[in-house]
Design an enzyme around this catalytic site. Structure first.
Site, PDB file in Angstrom:
ATOM      1  N   GLY A   1       0.994  -1.273  -0.130  1.00 27.55           N
ATOM      2  CA  GLY A   1       0.069  -0.108  -0.182  1.00 27.55           C
ATOM      3  C   GLY A   1       0.788   1.134  -0.078  1.00 27.55           C
ATOM      4  CG  ASP A   2       0.513   3.946   2.225  1.00 25.38           C
ATOM      5  OD1 ASP A   2      -0.612   4.443   2.045  1.00 25.38           O
ATOM      6  OD2 ASP A   2       0.732   3.177   3.331  1.00 25.38           O
TER       7      ASP A   2
ATOM      8  N   GLY B   1      -6.285   6.162   1.535  1.00 18.28           N
ATOM      9  CA  GLY B   1      -5.854   7.715   1.351  1.00 18.28           C
ATOM     10  C   GLY B   1      -4.954   7.835   0.031  1.00 18.28           C
ATOM     11  CG  HIS B   2      -5.874   6.660  -3.385  1.00 15.58           C
ATOM     12  ND1 HIS B   2      -6.747   5.834  -4.284  1.00 15.58           N
ATOM     13  CD2 HIS B   2      -5.060   5.816  -2.681  1.00 15.58           C
ATOM     14  CE1 HIS B   2      -6.511   4.447  -4.144  1.00 15.58           C
ATOM     15  NE2 HIS B   2      -5.762   4.421  -3.118  1.00 15.58           N
TER      16      HIS B   2
ATOM     17  N   GLY C   1       1.886   5.277  -4.043  1.00 22.09           N
ATOM     18  CA  GLY C   1       1.761   6.499  -4.654  1.00 22.09           C
ATOM     19  C   GLY C   1       0.716   6.266  -6.027  1.00 22.09           C
ATOM     20  CE  LYS C   2      -3.089   1.752  -4.243  1.00 24.30           C
ATOM     21  NZ  LYS C   2      -1.975   1.699  -3.029  1.00 24.30           N
TER      22      LYS C   2
ATOM     23  CE  LYS D   1       3.066  11.724 -10.623  1.00 21.02           C
ATOM     24  NZ  LYS D   1       4.109  12.197 -10.596  1.00 21.02           N
TER      25      LYS D   1
ATOM     26  NE  ARG E   1     -23.412 -16.043   4.784  1.00 23.55           N
ATOM     27  CZ  ARG E   1     -23.769 -17.626   5.029  1.00 23.55           C
ATOM     28  NH1 ARG E   1     -24.464 -18.235   4.315  1.00 23.55           N
ATOM     29  NH2 ARG E   1     -23.200 -18.035   6.148  1.00 23.55           N
TER      30      ARG E   1
ATOM     31  CD  GLN F   1      -6.868  -0.563   1.147  1.00 24.60           C
ATOM     32  OE1 GLN F   1      -7.373  -1.519   0.683  1.00 24.60           O
ATOM     33  NE2 GLN F   1      -7.259   0.480   1.675  1.00 24.60           N
TER      34      GLN F   1
END
Ligand code: IMP
Length: 422
Positions: free
Chosen positions: A12-13, A40-41, A15-16, A18, A143, A223
């Site tokens: 995760g983190d 958090g992007h 830099g997706k 951007k 469920r 993530q």
């Protein structure tokens, strides 16, 4: 036309946010398929910084449709706050956002249970974002969850919520936590539901029609591969499929309509929360933190940092079917010399080419490093590959080669313009 799944190839983190922002230029629709507001992007646009948690990053570009798919878990109150916060800074949100009626809800008791479970685990805690993600997906699998479609039927919702709150308040009480007021949750959720009503739709049908019209879809992963509930470093993972398959199940778009998978990876490795990080090194962490880098976008926690781990990224290429790679944060290594890259693990005298599945074994793995010379120059102003110092070019090419996919982008800073397209 290319429907692209974007995944994080590490923990995760990567830099997706951007990279998604750059790719959105060519897409018609941006879709989130899993996770919730644990994500958090960060996107920097026109000098302004935006942090998106539930809303796809495409919302920042005019004319792009954004879809929150069925695989996402939504805290409706947090989503309304996010919409209102973005509107306040001038982002237009109207017909450009759709929310799946099948998406499950995150309720306050999920957050309270997340918190309680973490507290009771002591040293064995997962280090979650405490956003209630695990308990919400737990209810979905059991469920017993509530969905967006329920929220839009106030009488039915109130009835279902009352039963759910009774059960969860008993659990909370047994754990020694304070029960939660049903009346308040009901009021807050119904109010949020009314604000979200215009956006809620059968997004599967919407996406299929868009595909028939030849629209191009970008699937925005949240993530990273090693936080995947099936393929990650269990139990130190999140509760959704963060790998490429999650884009299909979390949206209802079939596998044969996917054209490429783009893996995003940092030029080094970071992780937030607990669990093994084989290449972790306080020296690189100290340096990055001193530069003001590597603090979480959602929780503000200092991220753990380590050297680039090609054992992990190679495995990520296999699981996701990564065709192309984007390397981010190359500029984070501008002052580092030498630079280490992990090419294998040693465990009990054996050399491992793939990470062991067991967390207790992974924690005992010793990285085998290759060393590369640093370039000791700023790369932040580079516009094309040839602008990079030779050592930086060689490093980027080598980590892509070790990962096993074609290098198609290098990011040297947070702004859209600081992206080299290869
Ligand atoms: P949860 O998703 O809040 O249950 O947290 C489970 C694990 O995933 C923890 O180690 C979190 O720090 C990590 N995690 C969850 N979301 C993100 C993210 O968006 N970026 C990086 N790590 C995350």
């Amino acid at each position: 036309m290319a429907n692209t799944i974007l995944v994080g190839a590490q923990w995760g983190d990567e830099g997706k946010g951007k990279i998604i922002d750059v790719l959105t230029g060519n897409a018609d629709i941006v879709v989130r398929s899993q996770g919730g507001n644990n994500a958090g992007h960060t996107v920097i646009q026109g000098g302004k910084k935006y942090v998106l948690h539930l809303i796809p990053s495409g919302i920042l570009r005019r004319g792009k449709m954004c879809v929150i798919g069925n695989g996402v878990v939504i805290d409706p109150v947090a989503l309304v706050d996010e919409i209102e916060g973005l509107r306040k800074v001038g982002v237009r949100i109207g017909k450009n956002l759709l929310i799946s009626d099948c998406a499950h809800l995150v309720l306050p008791y999920h957050r309270a249970l997340d918190e309680q479970r973490e507290q009771r685990q002591g040293h064995a805690k997962i280090g979650t974002t405490k956003r209630g993600i695990g308990p919400a997906y737990g209810d979905k699998a059991a469920r017993t969850g509530l969905r967006m479609a329920d929220l839009l039927q106030p009488e039915l919702f109130t009835k279902k919520l009352e039963a759910k709150m009774r059960e969860n308040n008993s659990i909370l009480k047994a754990l020694g936590a304070r029960p939660i007021s049903f009346a308040k949750v009901n009021r807050d959720f119904l109010a949020a539901g009314e604000k979200l009503r215009p956006f809620v739709a059968n997004t599967v049908v919407y996406l299929h029609r868009a595909l028939q019209q030849g629209k191009e879809i970008l699937f925005e992963g949240a993530q990273g591969t090693f936080l995947d509930i099936d393929h990650g470093t269990y139990p130190y993972v999140t509760s959704s499929n963060t790998t490429a398959g999650g884009a299909c199940t979390g949206t209802g778009v079939p596998p044969h309509r996917m054209d490429r998978v783009l893996g995003v990876m940092k030029a080094y490795t970071t992780r937030v929360g607990e669990g093994s990080l084989p290449t972790e090194d306080p020296a690189i962490a100290g340096m990055l933190h001193d530069m003001g880098r590597e603090f979480g976008a959602t929780t503000g926690r200092a991220r753990r940092c380590g050297w680039f781990d090609a054992v992990a990224t190679r495995y990520a290429t296999m699981i996701n079917g990564i065709d192309e790679l984007a390397i981010t944060n190359l500029d984070g290594l501008d002052t580092v010399d030498p630079i280490k890259v992990c090419v294998a693990y040693k465990l009990d005298g054996k050399t491992l080419e793939v990470p062991p599945s067991d967390a207790a074994q992974l924690i005992r793995c010793q990285p085998v490093y290759l060393e590369f010379p640093g370039w000791k120059k700023s790369t932040e102003k580079a516009k094309k590959l040839s602008d990079l110092p030779k050592a930086a070019r060689d490093y980027a090419k080598k980590i892509a080669e070790l990962t096993g996919a074609r290098l198609s982008m290098i990011s040297v800073g947070p702004a859209r313009g600081q992206t080299l397209i290869l």
